[in-house]
Design a protein around this motif. Structure first.
Motif, mmCIF file in Angstrom:
data_model
loop_
_atom_site.group_PDB
_atom_site.id
_atom_site.type_symbol
_atom_site.label_atom_id
_atom_site.label_comp_id
_atom_site.label_asym_id
_atom_site.label_seq_id
_atom_site.Cartn_x
_atom_site.Cartn_y
_atom_site.Cartn_z
ATOM 1 N N ASN A 133 7.566 -13.047 -6.885
ATOM 2 C CA ASN A 133 9.157 -12.873 -6.334
ATOM 3 C C ASN A 133 9.624 -12.002 -4.961
ATOM 4 O OD1 ASN A 133 8.363 -15.853 -6.494
ATOM 5 N ND2 ASN A 133 9.313 -16.045 -9.110
ATOM 6 N N ASP A 134 9.372 -10.939 -6.140
ATOM 7 C CA ASP A 134 10.076 -10.016 -5.256
ATOM 8 C C ASP A 134 9.799 -9.230 -4.047
ATOM 9 O OD1 ASP A 134 12.787 -9.571 -7.495
ATOM 10 O OD2 ASP A 134 11.425 -7.986 -8.799
ATOM 11 N N LEU A 135 8.721 -9.344 -4.145
ATOM 12 C CA LEU A 135 7.329 -8.572 -3.308
ATOM 13 C C LEU A 135 7.916 -9.370 -1.786
ATOM 14 C CD1 LEU A 135 4.335 -7.305 -5.099
ATOM 15 C CD2 LEU A 135 6.120 -5.889 -4.075
ATOM 16 N N ILE A 136 7.717 -10.367 -2.071
ATOM 17 C CA ILE A 136 7.909 -11.794 -0.472
ATOM 18 C C ILE A 136 9.335 -11.805 -0.706
ATOM 19 C CG2 ILE A 136 7.909 -14.107 -0.413
ATOM 20 C CD1 ILE A 136 4.987 -14.301 -2.711
ATOM 21 N N ARG A 137 9.835 -11.855 -1.055
ATOM 22 C CA ARG A 137 11.867 -11.669 -0.556
ATOM 23 C C ARG A 137 11.537 -10.502 0.329
ATOM 24 N NH1 ARG A 137 13.335 -13.914 -5.919
ATOM 25 N NH2 ARG A 137 13.246 -11.470 -6.341
ATOM 26 N N SER A 138 11.210 -9.015 -0.091
ATOM 27 C CA SER A 138 11.279 -7.038 0.334
ATOM 28 C C SER A 138 9.846 -7.721 1.605
ATOM 29 C CB SER A 138 10.745 -6.761 -0.656
ATOM 30 O OG SER A 138 9.745 -6.968 -0.876
ATOM 31 N N ILE A 139 8.895 -8.568 1.989
ATOM 32 C CA ILE A 139 8.536 -8.124 2.876
ATOM 33 C C ILE A 139 9.132 -7.726 4.070
ATOM 34 C CG2 ILE A 139 6.918 -9.379 4.548
ATOM 35 C CD1 ILE A 139 5.657 -11.040 2.003
ATOM 36 N N GLU A 140 8.817 -6.589 4.863
ATOM 37 C CA GLU A 140 8.997 -6.772 6.458
ATOM 38 C C GLU A 140 7.891 -6.286 7.314
ATOM 39 O OE1 GLU A 140 10.883 -2.060 6.762
ATOM 40 O OE2 GLU A 140 9.910 -1.801 4.259
ATOM 41 N N LEU A 141 8.130 -6.771 8.324
ATOM 42 C CA LEU A 141 7.067 -6.159 8.939
ATOM 43 C C LEU A 141 6.752 -5.693 10.216
ATOM 44 C CD1 LEU A 141 6.169 -10.986 10.577
ATOM 45 C CD2 LEU A 141 4.913 -9.040 8.502
ATOM 46 N N LEU A 142 5.671 -4.348 10.203
ATOM 47 C CA LEU A 142 5.941 -3.298 11.090
ATOM 48 C C LEU A 142 5.325 -3.193 11.910
ATOM 49 C CD1 LEU A 142 5.803 -0.700 7.981
ATOM 50 C CD2 LEU A 142 7.727 -1.883 9.239
ATOM 51 N N ASN A 143 5.131 -3.150 13.471
ATOM 52 C CA ASN A 143 4.227 -2.582 14.054
ATOM 53 C C ASN A 143 4.016 -1.203 14.794
ATOM 54 O OD1 ASN A 143 3.271 -2.845 17.152
ATOM 55 N ND2 ASN A 143 3.776 -5.308 17.053
ATOM 56 N N ILE A 144 2.470 -0.937 13.952
ATOM 57 C CA ILE A 144 2.559 -0.025 13.695
ATOM 58 C C ILE A 144 1.126 0.889 14.998
ATOM 59 C CG2 ILE A 144 1.097 2.350 12.648
ATOM 60 C CD1 ILE A 144 3.066 0.956 10.763
ATOM 61 N N ASN A 145 1.081 1.389 16.118
ATOM 62 C CA ASN A 145 0.156 1.678 17.307
ATOM 63 C C ASN A 145 0.036 0.139 17.734
ATOM 64 O OD1 ASN A 145 0.941 3.552 17.002
ATOM 65 N ND2 ASN A 145 -0.493 3.822 15.504
ATOM 66 N N GLY A 146 1.283 -1.053 17.530
ATOM 67 C CA GLY A 146 0.616 -2.357 18.412
ATOM 68 C C GLY A 146 -0.393 -3.629 17.224
ATOM 69 N N VAL A 147 0.053 -2.561 15.817
ATOM 70 C CA VAL A 147 -1.795 -3.830 14.584
ATOM 71 C C VAL A 147 -0.202 -4.079 13.649
ATOM 72 C CG1 VAL A 147 -2.481 -3.549 12.610
ATOM 73 C CG2 VAL A 147 -2.852 -2.239 15.139
ATOM 74 N N GLU A 148 0.205 -5.314 12.986
ATOM 75 C CA GLU A 148 0.980 -6.180 12.274
ATOM 76 C C GLU A 148 0.604 -5.606 10.901
ATOM 77 O OE1 GLU A 148 1.368 -9.719 13.614
ATOM 78 O OE2 GLU A 148 2.599 -9.537 15.215
ATOM 79 N N ILE A 149 2.020 -4.577 9.794
ATOM 80 C CA ILE A 149 1.299 -4.253 8.533
ATOM 81 C C ILE A 149 2.169 -4.507 8.560
ATOM 82 C CG2 ILE A 149 1.010 -2.802 7.313
ATOM 83 C CD1 ILE A 149 -0.830 -0.990 9.364
ATOM 84 N N ALA A 150 2.276 -5.920 7.035
ATOM 85 C CA ALA A 150 3.370 -6.160 6.114
ATOM 86 C C ALA A 150 3.630 -5.117 4.961
ATOM 87 C CB ALA A 150 3.494 -7.463 5.321
ATOM 88 N N LEU A 151 4.670 -4.234 5.003
ATOM 89 C CA LEU A 151 4.958 -3.385 4.014
ATOM 90 C C LEU A 151 6.085 -4.211 2.834
ATOM 91 C CD1 LEU A 151 5.350 -0.550 2.475
ATOM 92 C CD2 LEU A 151 7.127 -0.093 4.201
ATOM 93 N N ALA A 152 5.792 -4.219 1.181
ATOM 94 C CA ALA A 152 6.367 -4.883 0.555
ATOM 95 C C ALA A 152 7.199 -3.949 -0.561
ATOM 96 C CB ALA A 152 6.087 -6.169 0.020
ATOM 97 N N THR A 153 8.305 -3.974 -1.612
ATOM 98 C CA THR A 153 8.259 -3.455 -1.921
ATOM 99 C C THR A 153 9.062 -3.671 -3.193
ATOM 100 O OG1 THR A 153 11.090 -2.459 -1.054
ATOM 101 C CG2 THR A 153 8.543 -1.388 -0.314
ATOM 102 N N ALA A 154 8.864 -3.441 -4.642
ATOM 103 C CA ALA A 154 8.894 -3.747 -6.704
ATOM 104 C C ALA A 154 9.460 -2.559 -7.240
ATOM 105 C CB ALA A 154 8.653 -5.171 -6.447
ATOM 106 N N THR A 155 10.779 -3.620 -8.023
ATOM 107 C CA THR A 155 10.638 -1.957 -9.010
ATOM 108 C C THR A 155 10.216 -3.414 -10.228
ATOM 109 O OG1 THR A 155 12.679 -2.512 -9.110
ATOM 110 C CG2 THR A 155 11.854 -0.384 -8.285
ATOM 111 N N ALA A 156 9.777 -2.713 -11.293
ATOM 112 C CA ALA A 156 9.678 -3.762 -12.956
ATOM 113 C C ALA A 156 10.741 -1.919 -13.872
ATOM 114 C CB ALA A 156 8.507 -3.709 -13.233
ATOM 115 N N GLU A 157 10.991 -3.090 -14.827
ATOM 116 C CA GLU A 157 11.597 -1.681 -16.174
ATOM 117 C C GLU A 157 10.266 -1.433 -16.995
ATOM 118 O OE1 GLU A 157 14.436 -3.912 -18.107
ATOM 119 O OE2 GLU A 157 16.291 -3.849 -16.216
ATOM 120 N N ASN A 158 9.258 -2.338 -16.978
ATOM 121 C CA ASN A 158 8.602 -2.380 -18.004
ATOM 122 C C ASN A 158 6.851 -2.761 -17.498
ATOM 123 O OD1 ASN A 158 9.815 -2.925 -20.135
ATOM 124 N ND2 ASN A 158 10.069 -5.078 -20.110
ATOM 125 N N PHE A 159 5.598 -2.075 -17.601
ATOM 126 C CA PHE A 159 4.438 -2.167 -17.259
ATOM 127 C C PHE A 159 3.927 -3.522 -16.827
ATOM 128 C CE2 PHE A 159 0.223 -1.900 -16.994
ATOM 129 C CZ PHE A 159 -0.092 -0.593 -16.252
#
Length: 875
Positions: free
Chosen positions: A195-221
């Motif tokens: 859920n954290d990843l889906i909420r944080s998705i940002e769509l980047l356009n790098i050299n005309g290529v669409e790449i999604a970048l998502a971030t999250a943190t977790a207290e435990n492994f």
């Protein structure tokens, strides 16, 4: 001790590959180099003791003599076993499916194939060695392949993966077990991260290529993050996704991609990780999530292959129709340039499109004199040079517009066109990119293959310096300059070729004059064809031509040429493998230009023509196809072969002039092995166009087959000058014809009188020598000398090929190595006169007596010759 291991955080493909390797190395111990995925641990617990996995602490590294690595060749990913790499006394074997892996380990044995799973590679090895699998092993192998290929849905899946799974199913693999461990439910911690990843998705356009970048943190492994990432990819239907998760004092980078523009293996290697081009990961220490993100963005900007822009792909200059042109005029233009659609312009601004179908229907209805603007398509889309190429795909595919005019954004003037064929070539670019990567070529920022390093490796410094000079002059004139054709083909094949053909998008003749001045050479130009040849002081030649297009007024005619672009210039050539160019100027210097899949056909070792009427327009291409096929051990494409047969059936070779046909025959005779070419010509019924009886029986071919062996002998004996091998084969081609057929062949080929006289003389002297050598009587040295003296070196070789007789071979060797040298006389005609011999027919008798004595060894000096003359002719 033998040890089998794999990369850290082992998955099912790792475990299955280890078990498969154990079948090959039954004495080896299987050891995980570090942790394994949670599902792998659960599987091993369920299987209990079916697969015996040793622990690292049970292994004495000093006792390891053989290290077997599976599913990896990166030393940074094998934990403690890295210390064994390059250790004296330790042999390394690798089984992997990452051909493009960086930091590869040097091993004494490697089995590396491009497959969707390493398990597939090991399966193939087991099959080759006839090693059977039981039900449990088959199930594990199926698990490995299913996991790494995402149940065969990954773009890395190959036909071999499907075949391996089918075989495993036949061997009894339990698909219920596969489903149990592949289709898992997310636990609560995994759901939180998802859920954290889906909420944080940002769509980047790098050299005309669409790449999604998502971030999250977790207290435990959180276990099995890779599966969580795959779920995000599926739920959001993303073409490419890179995830950064901070946990356990590390940053975990995991990527998934469906686009070939993004190589995740290359990206993750910059962080010490690895994997596939479409699925890879890295575990990063001593960097924060923010630092990793910044470094990642910089790497992506540098590494993501830019999408093509319209300006990179478009064709120019453009053949157009004016709106006031008649339908009849447009029909002639379409036929002349072999086109199907033309842009219609008004003062160089596109106002419509006209297709061949419209033109043909209008002519059918007797509307040929009607202006084209009355029937042109007026609703159409245009594009601009700086637009990403992918944006025009809907226009061609969905709107079914066959040709898109490219216009200047400010003036609206037509600057180029993009066709449906251009779109298909770009969409098919992936396979060519893979082949170029295998050959070690780089790629520049616009995605072209850069062959500069290949040229430096295979060419000498003098030639590279020449290309740099050519490029400098081209840059100064603001011309596009290219080296083209056979030189580029042979460069890629690793064959030395010094036939340098330069094409200039501009004034080729002016460029050649400036280049000749710079190189201190002389230049010859042909203004009509826009061609020049520069001849340097050492005799080296550089051909220069203005980029041009050609059309043929009738079959087998010489072409009419007009100025054009490099693409049109390449399109006029014979075969795809000869339509390659290397750009020498501009920001894309040393880029490989391949508009017609020539690189693919080189890789497939196949000869293909560019268009269906190629052999109709120029039947001499049939002979060139055979020559290239046999020289390089290629094949002729099925469609191309059909076109060749059609041209032969229509007897279009009859329309070739004798001199053009003779030139093609001589070029074939000059090949290193011309006989296979002649056999191929016989298969295509081409010899009938020289003479119906040519090579009609096997004897003539048998003679030709023997020429190569006799030529080998000729290299070891002291001929006064090296024999011309092409002429020997030419003698063999025509030598078995009777006199009327021979005369017919000579007339058809318009053989020049000089060659004809030489041919007739050599064939006549060979026939006479053959008659004199008949029988079994041993001949004296003078008799041998008299038989071989009238023969040219080519005649001797042809004679031996025709006779195939050890006795004749012995006599020829004696003649060339001994008698020919011994027969040189010291006395001259003047000497004989001074001795008192009266000039006249007696001179011939004297010289014959002296030569016979020389050959017999009876006379060895001038003094001996004088004594012999005095004894026999003056007393």
């Amino acid at each position: 001790m033998q040890v089998i291991t794999t990369h850290l955080n082992a998955d099912f493909d790792c475990l299955a590959s280890m078990v498969a390797a154990k079948k090959l190395y039954p004495d080896a111990k299987m050891v995980l180099s570090g942790s394994a995925e949670k599902m792998v641990h659960q599987y091993l617990q369920k299987m209990d003791s079916a697969f015996e996995i040793s622990k690292i602490k049970e292994i004495d590294l000093d006792q390891v003599s053989l290290l077997i690595l599976v599913d990896t060749q990166n030393p940074a990913r094998i934990g403690v076993f890295q210390s064994l790499i390059q250790k004296p006394g330790v042999e390394v074997h690798i089984y992997d499916h990452h051909p493009e892996a960086g930091n590869a380990i040097k091993a004494s044995k490697t089995v590396i194939k491009k497959r969707g799973a390493a398990t597939t590679v090991l399966m193939e090895v087991l099959r080759e060695n006839g090693i059977a699998l039981n039900r449990e092993e088959s199930t594990l192998m199926a698990l490995g392949i299913h996991e790494d290929t995402h149940s065969l849905l990954s773009t890395s899946t190959t036909p071999e993966d499907l075949s391996a799974l089918a075989e495993l199913a036949r061997l009894g693999a339990d698909l219920n077990v596969v489903a149990e461990f592949i289709q898992t439910r997310l636990n609560q911690e995994q759901l939180d991260v998802l859920n954290d990843l889906i909420r944080s998705i940002e769509l980047l356009n790098i050299n005309g290529v669409e790449i999604a970048l998502a971030t999250a943190t977790a207290e435990n492994f959180v276990e099995d993050l890779a599966y969580v990432v795959s779920r995000v990819m599926e739920l959001e239907n993303l073409p490419a996704l890179i995830v950064l998760v901070g946990m356990d004092r590390r940053v975990y980078l995991i990527g998934r991609s469906r686009t070939k523009a993004l190589d995740l293996a290359e990206v993750t290697r910059q962080f010490g990780g690895g994997g596939h081009a479409n699925a890879a990961s890295a575990s990063i220490r001593e960097m924060t999530l923010v630092e990793v993100r910044e470094k990642l963005l910089a790497i992506l900007d540098d590494r993501v292959e830019p999408l093509s822009r319209v300006g990179d792909i478009m064709q120019y200059p453009v053949v157009t129709a004016r709106k006031e042109d008649t339908i009849d005029t447009v029909e002639k233009t379409l036929t002349l340039f072999n086109l199907n659609t033309l842009p219609v312009v008004d003062d160089d601004i596109p106002v419509g499109l006209i297709t061949r179908q419209i033109v043909e229907k209008a002519i059918h209805h007797k509307l040929g004199e009607t202006r084209v603007e009355d029937f042109m398509v007026q609703e159409f889309s245009v594009t601009a040079p700086d637009v990403y190429f992918k944006t025009i795909t809907p226009i061609i595919i969905e709107e079914k517009q066959k040709l898109i005019p490219v216009v200047d954004g400010k003036s609206g003037l037509l600057v180029g066109i993009v066709s449906r064929g251009d779109l298909l070539r770009v969409l098919q670019g992936g396979s060519r990119e893979e082949s170029s990567a295998k050959m070690g070529w780089g790629r520049n920022r616009r995605g072209y293959k850069n062959v500069k390093s290949l040229m430096k490796e295979r060419l000498d410094k003098k030639l590279m310096s020449l290309f740099q000079t050519i490029a400098r002059i081209g840059e100064g004139s603001n011309y596009g300059v290219y080296v083209v054709g056979g030189f580029v083909r042979d460069l890629l094949l690793g064959i030395r070729n010094l036939d340098i053909d330069i094409v200039v998008e501009g004034d080729g003749i002016g460029f050649a004059a400036e280049l000749a001045t710079e190189l201190q050479g002389r230049v010859k130009s042909h203004v009509k064809f826009g061609t020049s040849v520069i001849i340097l002081k050492d005799g080296f030649r550089v051909d220069v031509a203005t980029a041009r297009m050609e059309y043929y007024k009738h079959p087998a005619a010489l072409p009419t040429v007009e100025k054009s672009s490099i693409k049109a210039d390449l399109f006029r050539r014979d075969f795809t493998v000869n339509c390659l160019a290397v750009q020498l100027t501009g920001e894309d210097a040393f880029a490989l230009i391949d508009h017609f899949n020539g690189e693919r056909d080189l890789k497939d070792r196949m000869i293909r023509v560019l268009h269906n009427l190629s052999f109709i327009e120029d039947p001499s291409r049939i002979f060139r196809a055979i020559r290239f096929e046999q020289r390089n051990q290629f094949g002729i494409g099925k469609q191309t072969e059909a076109f060749m047969k059609t041209a032969v059936k229509k007897r279009l070779v009859d329309q070739l002039s004798g001199s053009r046909l003779l030139n093609e025959i001589i070029l074939i005779m000059k090949e290193n092995q011309p006989v296979p070419c002649l056999r191929r010509m016989r298969e295509f019924s081409l010899l009938q166009f020289i003479s119906p009886n040519l090579l009609g029986d096997t004897h003539a071919l048998e003679v030709l087959d023997r020429v190569e062996g006799v030529l080998s002998w000729a290299k070891m004996v002291p001929f006064a000058k090296p024999p011309e091998s092409w002429f020997i084969y030419f003698m063999g081609l025509l030598g078995e014809l009777d006199k009327p057929a021979f005369e017919q062949a000579v007339e058809r080929l318009k053989i020049p009188m000089r060659i004809r006289k030489r041919l007739e003389q050599d064939l006549e002297t060979c026939a006479e020598a053959g008659r004199r050598l008949a029988g079994t009587k041993e001949l004296s040295p003078p008799e041998i000398y008299d038989i071989f003296l009238p023969l040219s070196p080519e005649g001797i070789i042809f004679l031996l090929s025709r006779l195939a007789d050890d006795r004749a071979n012995k006599y020829a060797t004696l003649f060339v190595t001994q008698y020919q040298g011994q027969a040189k006389l010291a006395l001259t005609g003047d000497d004989l006169i001074r001795m008192g011999v009266s000039p006249g027919p007696v001179f011939q008798q004297v010289f014959k007596t002296l030569r016979d004595a020389r050959v017999n060894g009876e006379v060895n000096s001038k003094k001996d010759e004088i004594a012999l003359v005095e004894q026999q002719f003056l007393r």
